[in-house]
Write a protein that holds these residues in place. Structure first.
Motif, PDB file in Angstrom:
ATOM      1  N   ASP A 110       0.810  -1.227   0.000  1.00 39.51           N
ATOM      2  CA  ASP A 110       0.000   0.000   0.000  1.00 39.51           C
ATOM      3  C   ASP A 110       0.846   1.281   0.000  1.00 39.51           C
ATOM      4  O   ASP A 110       0.310   2.374   0.013  1.00 39.51           O
ATOM      5  CB  ASP A 110      -0.976   0.008   1.183  1.00 39.51           C
ATOM      6  N   GLY A 111       2.177   1.133   0.004  1.00 43.15           N
ATOM      7  CA  GLY A 111       3.061   2.294  -0.059  1.00 43.15           C
ATOM      8  C   GLY A 111       3.133   3.096   1.221  1.00 43.15           C
ATOM      9  O   GLY A 111       3.541   4.250   1.202  1.00 43.15           O
ATOM     10  N   LYS A 112       2.774   2.487   2.346  1.00 38.27           N
ATOM     11  CA  LYS A 112       2.753   3.209   3.617  1.00 38.27           C
ATOM     12  C   LYS A 112       3.721   2.605   4.623  1.00 38.27           C
ATOM     13  O   LYS A 112       4.071   1.428   4.537  1.00 38.27           O
ATOM     14  CB  LYS A 112       1.347   3.217   4.189  1.00 38.27           C
ATOM     15  N   THR A 113       4.129   3.433   5.581  1.00 39.10           N
ATOM     16  CA  THR A 113       5.014   3.021   6.654  1.00 39.10           C
ATOM     17  C   THR A 113       4.218   2.986   7.952  1.00 39.10           C
ATOM     18  O   THR A 113       3.415   3.881   8.216  1.00 39.10           O
ATOM     19  CB  THR A 113       6.195   4.000   6.775  1.00 39.10           C
ATOM     20  N   TYR A 114       4.446   1.946   8.751  1.00 40.76           N
ATOM     21  CA  TYR A 114       3.687   1.738   9.984  1.00 40.76           C
ATOM     22  C   TYR A 114       4.628   1.531  11.170  1.00 40.76           C
ATOM     23  O   TYR A 114       5.737   1.004  11.006  1.00 40.76           O
ATOM     24  CB  TYR A 114       2.812   0.489   9.848  1.00 40.76           C
ATOM     25  N   ALA A 115       4.154   1.914  12.367  1.00 43.47           N
ATOM     26  CA  ALA A 115       4.846   1.535  13.594  1.00 43.47           C
ATOM     27  C   ALA A 115       4.858   0.014  13.618  1.00 43.47           C
ATOM     28  O   ALA A 115       3.871  -0.633  13.241  1.00 43.47           O
ATOM     29  CB  ALA A 115       4.115   2.090  14.814  1.00 43.47           C
ATOM     30  N   SER A 116       5.972  -0.559  14.053  1.00 46.62           N
ATOM     31  CA  SER A 116       6.109  -2.005  13.938  1.00 46.62           C
ATOM     32  C   SER A 116       6.861  -2.603  15.111  1.00 46.62           C
ATOM     33  O   SER A 116       7.673  -1.937  15.751  1.00 46.62           O
ATOM     34  CB  SER A 116       6.863  -2.332  12.646  1.00 46.62           C
ATOM     35  N   SER A 117       6.571  -3.876  15.347  1.00 46.20           N
ATOM     36  CA  SER A 117       7.364  -4.658  16.293  1.00 46.20           C
ATOM     37  C   SER A 117       7.644  -6.003  15.647  1.00 46.20           C
ATOM     38  O   SER A 117       6.830  -6.525  14.887  1.00 46.20           O
ATOM     39  CB  SER A 117       6.640  -4.821  17.627  1.00 46.20           C
ATOM     40  N   ILE A 118       8.802  -6.517  15.959  1.00 47.38           N
ATOM     41  CA  ILE A 118       9.241  -7.800  15.425  1.00 47.38           C
ATOM     42  C   ILE A 118       9.733  -8.626  16.598  1.00 47.38           C
ATOM     43  O   ILE A 118      10.445  -8.110  17.467  1.00 47.38           O
ATOM     44  CB  ILE A 118      10.355  -7.601  14.382  1.00 47.38           C
ATOM     45  N   ALA A 119       9.361  -9.893  16.633  1.00 41.92           N
ATOM     46  CA  ALA A 119       9.779 -10.760  17.731  1.00 41.92           C
ATOM     47  C   ALA A 119      10.116 -12.146  17.203  1.00 41.92           C
ATOM     48  O   ALA A 119       9.392 -12.698  16.373  1.00 41.92           O
ATOM     49  CB  ALA A 119       8.679 -10.866  18.781  1.00 41.92           C
ATOM     50  N   VAL A 120      11.223 -12.689  17.686  1.00 47.04           N
ATOM     51  CA  VAL A 120      11.578 -14.069  17.378  1.00 47.04           C
ATOM     52  C   VAL A 120      10.649 -14.942  18.216  1.00 47.04           C
ATOM     53  O   VAL A 120      10.648 -14.858  19.438  1.00 47.04           O
ATOM     54  CB  VAL A 120      13.051 -14.348  17.709  1.00 47.04           C
ATOM     55  N   ALA A 121       9.830 -15.754  17.554  1.00 45.43           N
ATOM     56  CA  ALA A 121       8.854 -16.587  18.250  1.00 45.43           C
ATOM     57  C   ALA A 121       9.303 -18.049  18.327  1.00 45.43           C
ATOM     58  O   ALA A 121       8.617 -18.872  18.912  1.00 45.43           O
ATOM     59  CB  ALA A 121       7.500 -16.487  17.561  1.00 45.43           C
ATOM     60  N   GLY A 122      10.421 -18.351  17.730  1.00 46.47           N
ATOM     61  CA  GLY A 122      10.979 -19.698  17.721  1.00 46.47           C
ATOM     62  C   GLY A 122      12.189 -19.685  16.815  1.00 46.47           C
ATOM     63  O   GLY A 122      12.467 -18.680  16.172  1.00 46.47           O
ATOM     64  N   PRO A 123      12.916 -20.790  16.732  1.00 47.22           N
ATOM     65  CA  PRO A 123      14.140 -20.786  15.924  1.00 47.22           C
ATOM     66  C   PRO A 123      13.880 -20.499  14.445  1.00 47.22           C
ATOM     67  O   PRO A 123      14.743 -19.976  13.766  1.00 47.22           O
ATOM     68  CB  PRO A 123      14.725 -22.177  16.127  1.00 47.22           C
TER      69      PRO A 123
END
Length: 146
Positions: A110-123
């Protein structure tokens, strides 16, 4: 040093070498397939955080133009011509806890930037979430190879 104590030292050394390798395998570094299976993103450490760059597309050629996919949903005309492969998706992605980062993510759909979070949920699992206002959506990426 007896044979037995030599064996124990060797075992301890092997364990000390193996632990960092296992931790690394479960970290964010690597190539991740998006939940839809339409793109692969290389995640790597950069600066004090992590970066994510598109390295593969299921459909790299735009059927309408016969040319490589470009960032044509971007409202900035100067950016709308850049290729999707090689596009940086993360901005300011900094540590926010053990195995977690927060910053911004760019959505080429959609060409937009969003606040984000990333998390390792497993290997082999990475949870990617983007939010606008109080509404959040996310997906699970799977570790893959090039």
């Amino acid at each position: 040093m007896t044979c037995r104590s030599g064996f124990m030292v060797a075992m301890l050394m092997a364990l000390l070498v193996a632990v960092p390798a296992k931790v690394q395998a479960g970290g964010p570094d690597g190539i991740w397939l998006t939940q839809a299976g339409d793109a692969k993103v290389r995640v790597s450490k950069c600066g004090g955080g992590i970066c994510g760059v598109v390295v593969w597309l299921k459909d790299p050629i735009d059927p309408a133009t016969g040319k490589p996919q470009i960032d044509d949903k971007n409202s900035n005309p100067a950016l709308a011509r850049r290729p999707i492969i090689g596009l940086s998706l993360f901005a300011g992605m900094r540590p926010a806890g053990a195995g977690k980062w927060s910053g911004q993510i760019y959505n080429a759909d959609d060409g937009k930037t969003y606040a984000s979070s990333i998390a390792v949920a497993g290997p082999d699992t990475l949870k990617v979430e983007g939010c606008v206002g109080g509404f959040c959506g996310g997906e699970t990426w799977s570790r893959t190879t090039r």
